[in-house]
Write a protein that holds these residues in place. Structure first.
Motif, short mmCIF file in Angstrom:
data_model
loop_
_atom_site.label_atom_id
_atom_site.label_comp_id
_atom_site.label_asym_id
_atom_site.label_seq_id
_atom_site.Cartn_x
_atom_site.Cartn_y
_atom_site.Cartn_z
N LYS A 195 -41.59 -6.42 4.95
CA LYS A 195 -40.18 -6.49 5.33
C LYS A 195 -39.99 -7.05 6.74
O LYS A 195 -38.90 -7.48 7.10
N LEU A 247 -39.35 -12.39 10.65
CA LEU A 247 -38.25 -11.98 11.53
C LEU A 247 -38.72 -11.99 12.98
O LEU A 247 -39.89 -11.76 13.26
N GLN A 280 -34.48 -9.29 15.52
CA GLN A 280 -34.10 -8.92 14.16
C GLN A 280 -34.76 -7.63 13.69
O GLN A 280 -34.13 -6.83 13.01
N VAL A 281 -36.03 -7.43 14.04
CA VAL A 281 -36.72 -6.22 13.56
C VAL A 281 -36.23 -4.97 14.28
O VAL A 281 -36.49 -3.85 13.83
N LEU A 336 -35.71 -1.87 11.18
CA LEU A 336 -36.97 -2.13 10.48
C LEU A 336 -38.20 -1.71 11.27
O LEU A 336 -39.10 -1.04 10.74
N ALA A 386 -36.02 -0.07 4.05
CA ALA A 386 -36.33 -1.38 4.63
C ALA A 386 -35.84 -2.51 3.72
O ALA A 386 -35.40 -3.55 4.21
N ASP A 387 -35.91 -2.32 2.40
CA ASP A 387 -35.39 -3.32 1.46
C ASP A 387 -33.93 -3.64 1.79
O ASP A 387 -33.54 -4.81 1.86
N ARG A 446 -33.46 -5.33 5.32
CA ARG A 446 -33.89 -6.73 5.32
C ARG A 446 -32.88 -7.61 4.60
O ARG A 446 -32.55 -8.71 5.05
N SER A 468 -33.24 -11.64 2.30
CA SER A 468 -34.52 -11.49 1.60
C SER A 468 -34.55 -10.16 0.86
O SER A 468 -34.16 -9.13 1.40
#
Length: 196
Positions: free
Chosen positions: A25, A29, A33-34, A45, A152-153, A156, A162
C-alpha cells in the motif's frame, strides 16, 4: 511434514500475505502521501505500518519472553499518546518499512523455534485471557494485520485510486472510470432513497 508443521506453514503463509499487502500500500507514494491523515483520528498509511510492526513485535516477543533488540521508543512509558500511529519527520518511509521487515524476521524466528502449543502470557490482556499459545498469537496477529491492511486499502484508494491486494491483482472487475462513476452514482441513489 507433520500436521503441526502443515498448520504452522498455512498460518504463516496467510500472515505473510497480509503483511505483504500492507507494505504494498506504500508502493509508489511519496513521503507526504504516506503521512497524510485521512480520517478524523489521523489514520495514515505509514502510521498503520508502524503500528502493526510495534504490535507484532510485542506479540512475538514479550508474550513469549523473547527480545529481538529492536528499539521502539514510542512505546516507552511516558511516550506521547498514539505515538505508534504516525511517523515523525525523522522517521522516513524506508525506515518504517525496514523496521517492519526486521520485526517480521524476528517474529518468523519465534514462530520457527516454538511449537504451536508453546505457552505465552499477554500482560496487557485481561487476567482470564492472558495465558495463550503460539497458535492463538499467530491467529490474533493474522487478524490484526489483515484488519489494518483493510484500513490501508481504503486510505490508498482515497489517495490515488489504487485498489486491491497486490499490484498484479486488484481483485476488482476490470472497468474504466466511467463504469465506476455510474456504479457510484447508482449506489448513491440507493442510499439517498433512504433519506438523510
Amino acid at each position: 511434514m507433520t500436521d503441526d508443521a502443515r498448520e504452522k506453514a498455512m498460518l504463516v503463509g496467510y500472515l505473510q500475505s497480509a503483511r505483504d499487502a500492507l507494505v504494498w500500500k506504500l508502493d509508489g507514494l511519496d513521503e507526504r502521501q504516506v503521512r497524510l491523515p485521512m480520517t478524523r483520528t489521523g489514520t495514515n498509511l505509514l502510521g498503520i505500518v508502524k503500528h502493526v510492526a510495534s504490535t507484532e513485535y510485542g506479540y512475538f516477543g514479550e508474550v513469549f519472553g523473547r527480545d529481538g533488540g529492536i528499539a521502539m521508543p514510542w512505546l516507552d512509558e511516558g511516550s506521547e499518546d498514539n505515538a505508534d500511529m504516525w511517523a515523525t519527520a525523522d522517521e522516513s518511509r524506508d525506515a518504517v518499512i525496514s523496521l517492519y521487515l526486521a520485526v517480521q524476521s524476528f517474529s518468523n524466528v519465534t514462530i520457527q523455534q516454538l511449537s504451536l502449543d508453546a505457552p505465552g502470557v499477554v500482560p496487557w490482556w485481561p487476567d482470564e485471557r492472558r495465558d495463550v499459545t503460539l497458535r492463538q498469537i499467530i491467529t490474533h496477529m493474522l487478524n490484526e494485520t489483515a484488519r489494518h491492511a483493510g484500513h490501508a486499502d481504503i486510505l490508498r484508494e482515497l489517495i490515488d485510486g489504487s485498489a486491491g491486494m497486490r499490484s498484479s491483482n486488484s481483485n476488482l472487475p476490470d472497468h474504466d472510470e466511467d463504469w465506476w462513476a455510474h456504479y457510484r452514482e447508482r449506489l448513491q441513489a440507493i442510499a439517498d432513497g433512504f433519506g438523510a
